[in-house]
Each structure stands twice: as structure tokens, then as C-alpha cells.
Scaffold this active site. Structure first.
Site, mmCIF file in Angstrom:
data_model
loop_
_atom_site.group_PDB
_atom_site.id
_atom_site.type_symbol
_atom_site.label_atom_id
_atom_site.label_comp_id
_atom_site.label_asym_id
_atom_site.label_seq_id
_atom_site.Cartn_x
_atom_site.Cartn_y
_atom_site.Cartn_z
ATOM 1 N N HIS A 468 0.835 -1.205 0.000
ATOM 2 C CA HIS A 468 0.000 0.000 0.000
ATOM 3 C C HIS A 468 0.873 1.260 0.000
ATOM 4 O O HIS A 468 0.710 2.147 -0.853
ATOM 5 C CB HIS A 468 -0.908 -0.016 1.237
ATOM 6 C CG HIS A 468 -1.817 1.166 1.349
ATOM 7 N ND1 HIS A 468 -3.148 1.119 1.003
ATOM 8 C CD2 HIS A 468 -1.585 2.446 1.759
ATOM 9 C CE1 HIS A 468 -3.700 2.311 1.198
ATOM 10 N NE2 HIS A 468 -2.773 3.138 1.663
ATOM 11 N N GLU A 469 1.793 1.327 0.967
ATOM 12 C CA GLU A 469 2.641 2.523 1.064
ATOM 13 C C GLU A 469 3.572 2.642 -0.146
ATOM 14 O O GLU A 469 3.873 3.753 -0.604
ATOM 15 C CB GLU A 469 3.441 2.513 2.364
ATOM 16 C CG GLU A 469 2.593 2.499 3.629
ATOM 17 C CD GLU A 469 1.515 3.568 3.669
ATOM 18 O OE1 GLU A 469 1.683 4.634 3.034
ATOM 19 O OE2 GLU A 469 0.477 3.350 4.322
ATOM 20 N N HIS A 475 3.528 6.701 -6.872
ATOM 21 C CA HIS A 475 2.829 7.919 -7.288
ATOM 22 C C HIS A 475 3.746 9.129 -7.089
ATOM 23 O O HIS A 475 3.796 10.043 -7.918
ATOM 24 C CB HIS A 475 1.554 8.072 -6.440
ATOM 25 C CG HIS A 475 0.489 8.889 -7.080
ATOM 26 N ND1 HIS A 475 -0.706 9.186 -6.462
ATOM 27 C CD2 HIS A 475 0.420 9.493 -8.289
ATOM 28 C CE1 HIS A 475 -1.449 9.923 -7.255
ATOM 29 N NE2 HIS A 475 -0.792 10.120 -8.368
#
Length: 677
Positions: A468-469, A475
Site C-alpha cells: 500500500h505505502e 505515485h
């Protein structure tokens, strides 16, 4: 005496020179950098030339760079490597920063220049990104008080100063309460049921705290395994209740008044700015647009999920009654019996999975998947200064071998680090006037530590957290944008979770798991049988988890979407908000709000729904990858375009460009098992 924060960073990639920075450097650096930033703004407003995009909008974008860099370093460390002295500095500089922010946003001369450029934007022949930046700058002023009278501006300044202090105090209280509690176990029988790694960790924690026996803390790697495996129901209850009264006790760290004041001041601020509620103000700049849309979204999902959740809890209650004679299942029983039932239903336990998820292998797996998707590569380097010896640093290269980003990875709990997991940046990307600056990104987690005998072995939940991180990090690392304020994760907050939640999907795919899920002793790849069990169990208790997530989103909206003047009793308010989502008997003296850092310390006020909103996007997006092949280069290239565009395009337009249509909740409901596939 020289101050390293005010000098040019003569370091590899202009990375932060952490080892040279002393606590006493911060405040003087802030004062100098604020003065420089003010001078830069004054230069814009006093420019005798007519306002243009370049001399006003772009000049504004480039102003305050040094202040932004110092702020990033200080506040990132205040979350990951804090101490009493830093927390005191934070209390002193936060009002200065709040005042400076308002000095800029409420600067009438500056707003007049911005407005003149904005009013002629159709004639300026701007690029799409320049037009987007102009729109963002104009709204940043108009939405934050530039059109107010002097009395209203003065009131807004005071509110913002108070809010910055209250938010800071809220977070410091949660950290203190997390660090202050320990459950000391001296009777080995009380460890019954705990896996060996959890016992070993408890012993290590005891040694570090100079305590006898074993120590269980409220840090996730300690708390979660105990709640999941400890047979001693009384101790589970004790630990649960300790966790549920964080910052809700009669001591100096109580956050009740902080919550009440934050909610009250946010509401007053929104009304001064002409909005009915704080949520109405926030959501104007989100994909959802209105509180009504958010509430409809949350309640619609609740209607679909709650029957499944109630069925799951009934099955769990019957199971607990059958094996242990538990008459009334309580909240502190949930994780314990859910794990036991999971083992029975799927013949799968966390203990069985953990040996295949050594932290180093999982990290490399996250990297390898990014390489397969986007061609980027990661090389550990030791020439970058670190703020803690545990931090690992990487040089990230694009598919052509060009420098793309720095990546800092900080994985383990310690006293100076707040709980949870997050991605942040020490520097954002930009490329203005041919000056290219690549980002410096950090992921911060609180994973199971290695012990004397065992490396760090992750639970499957920790595996998905790392992915997730890392999705957020991608991004932040991939921008192909001109302006810093539009780069990377500078997007709408109900869009920012798409890249992170999307990346979690790879943790369930055999083709991806085989890249990194290897036994830490034998290097044997995770057996296909276990992979199938992981996939089969992926929607286990999904009804319950969905309702739990929705309850937090609804609590957030209860605070921020109502016309609240005062809250008399915080506990009663919270209880009323949770009424529609309760699945277990009420626990006396139980409180979520006082440690709900996402909305009272982080940036998720009126935005906690974003996690579920983004799940709709990520499930729909990953469905596309599954249709074409999870490593399909063409599909990956389309998603790369979405990531690298940052905030330069409206999120829905960006998503439709990738997917070919608007997202629908069908893929999410199917993945969650809330409809028949």
C-alpha cells in the site's frame, strides 16, 4: 555559526544532511526561511509590470522553496524520529507557519494580481498544466479568505493558528499514550496461544524496557498478535480496553477538549468562508463534490455490507460458543476467534504464512513488480545521509537508467515514531524553466522487528501495508510534471488512495507472489496450495471489515457534515454516530475519536470515506489488469500515465482515459464477496 538547513545541500542528489542538523538549527532556520519567503511574495506584489502567468502564478509557485524543504524535513522527523525537544519546537514554529500561510493567502495585493491573470486565462495560450495551476492558485486564495473583509480575515487567522496547535497537541498525546502503556506478563502460561515470533518479540521488548518477563505494547506488531492469538481472555480484554481509551483518560494526554475545539473551529472557519459546514468546504475540491454524495455512497455500501457482516458475526458467535462456551462474543474476542475460524474454514494460519514473507524479500518483490510494470529499478545505496540507522536508502532509476527518485524506507517501531504507516516526501518533483528536480520519497511503517534468532517476518496484513505505502511511493516517484504543487500525490484526496490500494492487489496474485514469497530458511517458493488459500480467504470477514471502515467514514462525516456549534458529550456523540454500524455489545468507556489521528492530526477530515471510494476505483482498475494480464505492458503503460500525471488533470478524466469508462462498484462488490461473482 552556519546552519545546514539554510545552506545549499552539497550532498548526493541534494538529499537532506540529517547528521549535520541539530535541534537548535530548526527554529532559526524557520525564521530566516519565512522572512525569505515573505520577501519573495513582496517582490511579486511590488512588480511594476502588469501581472502575467510567469511573473505572478509561476513566481508564486517557485516562492518559499527553502521554507518548504525545511518544513518537510522537520515535520517528517517529528513523526518518525521525534523527542521532547522537537515536540516543543513544533509547538513554537507551527503558529509562525500558520501566520505566514495566512499572510500569503490573505494578501490582497497578491490576490488582485492572481485575479487579473485568472480573468484573462482564455487569452493566455496556456498549456493544460499551466491552466490547471492557475485555477488551483486562484481557488487556493478565493477558498481561503482572500475575498473576506479585514475583521473576517483577522478571525480566520486566529482560527488557523489555534487549529495548527490543537492538531499538533492531538498527535503528541496519541504518541505519548501509545508509548506509555505496557502489559507486563510474568506468568508464562499467560502467553499460551501466542506464536513463537510474538513471544520472542515480547521478550525483546521487555529487555529493551528493562522489565522482567514479557512486555506487550500498543504498537501494532505487539498488540495485533496478542489480540489474535492469546488464549487468556482476561488479558485480551485488558489490552483491548487500554487501546480503546488512548487519550481518553483523566491525565494530561486527554484529547476530548482538543477534538471538541478542532470540530468547533473547523465549523466556524467554514462558515466564515461562506460554506454551510467543514465537509461542504472540503468536498468542493474532491471527486465526491458534496457531503450528500459521500453520505449516499457510505450508506448505500452499508446497506449492502451489513447483512453480510451480521451473518459473519453470527457464525463467529456460534463458533466461539461451540468450542469455548462463550455466551456473548465481545470486541476483544473478535480477532482471536476470527483467526481460529479462518484456520478451520481455510486451513490457513498467519503462523503458516509468515515464514514466506521475510521483509527483505517482500520489499524486493514490491520493487520487482514495479520493474515488470514500468521498467524502473532500485539500487540500495549507502552514500545518503539517514535520520536513523534503521533507515534503508535506494536510488531509483527509470527504464533508460536515468535518475528518477530517492527512496527512504523506515520499517520498525521505536519510541520516537508515531504509530501506523505512511508515505511522505522530503522533496517533490518539478521541472520549471529547464531546472529538473526529482523527488525524495519516504515510506514509514511499524512492522514486526527481527529478533536475535529470526529475521523480520511479516504478517500478511503487513505485506499488504508495505505494498500500500509503496503504491503511494510510486505515485510520488513517477511524476512527469512541470510544477511541484501538481506533482505526485498532490491530487484530490479521494483519488490519492487509488495507486496505493491498487498495488495491494498484487499480493493476491500467484504470478506476483512467486516473485517474492519465499521461505526464509529454505528459499522454497510459497506452495500453490497456500496461494489458493490466500486468495480463497481474501474476502473472509469482508462484510465486517467493510462495516468497520464505513463506521469510521460516518463518524468523520458526523463531526464535519453537520451544523455543529458545540458537542456536550463526546462519548455520547460517538455512540450515536456508530449506532447504525454496531455489530458487538457496547463497551463502557470506549472511545475512537480521541486517537482518530487520520481526521484530527492528518489530512483526512471529511475525507475518510476516500479509502472506500478509492476501493471502487482500485477494484475496477485491477479488473482491467486481470482481463489483459497483470503485467501486460500496454495496460501498465496506461496506468503509468495516470500515475505520472499527478494533479495536472481532473481525476475522473484521468481515470476514464486509463479505463475507457467511469468506475463502477461491481468489481469491488464482487471482490469483497458482497455479491455473487
Amino acid at each position: 555559526m552556519s546552519n545546514p538547513l539554510l545552506e545549499k545541500f552539497e550532498t548526493p542528489f541534494e538529499s537532506a544532511p540529517f547528521s549535520k542538523i541539530k535541534n537548535e538549527d530548526y527554529k532559526p532556520a524557520f525564521i530566516v526561511a519565512i522572512k525569505e519567503a515573505k520577501d519573495e511574495v513582496d517582490a511579486i506584489t511590488s512588480n511594476p509590470e502588469a501581472p502575467t502567468f510567469e511573473n505572478t502564478i509561476e513566481a508564486m509557485e517557485l516562492s518559499g522553496e527553502k521554507l518548504g524543504r525545511i518544513s518537510a524535513i522537520f515535520f517528517n522527523l517529528n513523526s518518525a524520529e521525534t523527542n521532547d525537544e522537537m515536540q516543543q519546537i513544533a509547538q513554537e514554529v507551527s503558529p509562525l507557519l500558520s501566520e505566514f500561510g495566512n499572510d500569503v493567502r490573505l494578501n490582497q495585493a497578491l490576490f488582485e494580481r492572481i485575479k487579473k491573470v485568472y480573468n484573462q486565462k482564455e487569452q493566455l495560450n496556456l498549456t493544460a498544466e499551466q491552466a490547471y495551476l492557475l485555477d488551483k492558485k486562484y481557488k487556493g486564495f478565493s477558498r481561503n479568505g482572500a475575498n473576506l473583509n479585514d475583521e473576517e480575515k483577522s478571525k480566520l487567522r486566529e482560527i488557523d493558528k489555534q487549529l495548527s496547535m490543537l492538531s499538533l497537541q492531538f498527535g503528541q498525546n496519541v504518541l505519548a499514550e501509545t508509548n506509555n502503556y505496557q502489559l507486563i506478563i510474568t506468568n508464562e502460561n499467560d502467553l499460551k496461544g501466542l506464536p513463537s515470533y510474538a513471544i520472542e518479540q515480547a521478550k525483546t521488548d521487555a529487555e529493551q524496557k528493562n522489565s522482567e518477563g514479557w512486555v506487550i505494547t500498543l504498537q501494532a506488531p505487539s498488540y495485533i498478535p496478542f489480540m489474535q492469538y492469546a488464549e487468556n481472555r482476561g488479558l485480551r480484554e485488558k489490552l483491548f480496553k487500554a487501546n480503546s481509551v488512548k487519550a481518553f483518560q483523566e491525565n494530561e494526554f486527554n484529547n476530548e477538549e482538543n477534538v471538541k475545539q478542532i470540530v468547533k473551529l473547523r465549523h466556524e472557519r467554514a462558515q466564515i468562508l461562506g460554506y454551510k459546514t467543514h465537509a461542504a468546504y472540503v468536498l468542493e475540491e474532491r471527486m465526491a463534490k458534496t457531503p450528500e454524495t459521500v453520505l449516499d455512497f457510505l450508506n448505500d455500501l452499508l446497506v449492502k455490507a451489513k447483512p453480510f457482516a451480521e451473518k459473519e458475526i453470527k457464525e463467529l458467535s456460534d463458533f466461539a460458543q461451540e468450542i469455548d462456551g462463550i455466551d456473548t462474543l465481545q470486541r476483544w474476542d473478535h480477532a482471536y476467534y476470527a483467526e481460529k475460524l479462518k484456520q478451520k474454514k481455510f486451513n490457513l494460519s498467519e503462523e503458516e504464512l509468515k515464514p514466506y514473507f521475510q521483509l527483505e524479500n517482500v520489499t524486493q518483490g514490491a520493487f520487482d513488480i514495479a520493474t515488470k510494470l514500468y521498467g524502473i529499478t532500485f539500487k540500495e545505496i549507502n552514500t545518503i545521509d539517514k535520520y536513523n540507522d534503521e533507515v534503508i536508502t535506494y536510488e531509483v532509476l527509470d527504464k533508460d537508467g536515468n535518475f528518477l527518485s530517492l527512496l527512504y524506507a523506515d520499517f520498525f517501531p521505536r519510541a520516537g515514531k508515531r504509530p501506523g504507516a505512511w508515505m511522505t516526501s522530503f522533496r517533490e518533483a518539478s521541472n520549471v524553466n529547464g531546472v529538473t528536480k526529482r523527488p525524495h520519497i519516504s515510506i514509514v511503517c511499524n512492522f514486526t522487528k527481527p529478533t536475535k534468532d529470526t529475521p523480520s517476518l511479516l504478517t500478511f496484513q503487513e505485506v499488504t501495508t508495505l505494498f500500500h505505502e509503496f503504491g503511494h511511493a510510486l505515485h510520488g516517484m513517477l511524476p512527469n510534471t512541470v510544477y511541484e504543487s501538481l506533482a505526485g500525490t498532490n491530487v484530490y484526496w479521494d483519488f490519492v488512495e487509488l495507486p496505493s490500494q491498487f498495488y495491494e492487489n498484487f499480493c493476491y496474485e500467484p504470478e506476483a507472489l512467486k516473485l517474492f514469497a519465499k521461505h526464509y530458511k529454505t528459499s522454497e517458493i510459497i506452495p500453490q496450495e497456500l496461494i489458493e488459500k490466500v486468495k480463497e480467504s481474501s474476502s473472509y470477514m469482508e462484510g465486517y471489515q467493510t462495516v468497520r471502515q464505513l463506521s469510521l467514514g460516518l463518524l468523520d462525516m458526523a463531526y464535519h457534515a453537520n451544523n455543529l456549534k458545540e458537542i456536550d458529550n463526546l462519548q455520547a456523540f460517538e455512540k450515536e454516530s456508530f449506532k447504525a454500524t454496531e455489530l458487538y455489545p457496547e463497551v463502557e468507556n470506549n472511545m475512537t475519536s480521541t486517537s482518530f489521528s487520520h481526521i484530527f492530526q492528518g489530512g483526512y477530515s471529511s475525507g475518510y470515506y476516500s479509502y472506500k471510494w478509492a476501493e471502487v476505483l482500485d477494484a475496477d482498475a485491477f479488473e482491467f489488469f486481470k482481463e489483459t494480464g497483470i503485467f501486460n505492458p500496454e495496460t501498465a503503460q496506461k496506468f503509468h500515465k495516470l500515475l505520472s500525471s499527478g494533479g495536472t488533470i481532473e481525476p475522473m478524466e484521468l481515470y476514464e482515459n486509463f479505463r475507457g469508462h467511469k468506475p463502477t462498484p461491481d468489481a469491488l462488490l464482487k471482490r469483497a464477496g458482497l455479491v455473487k461473482a
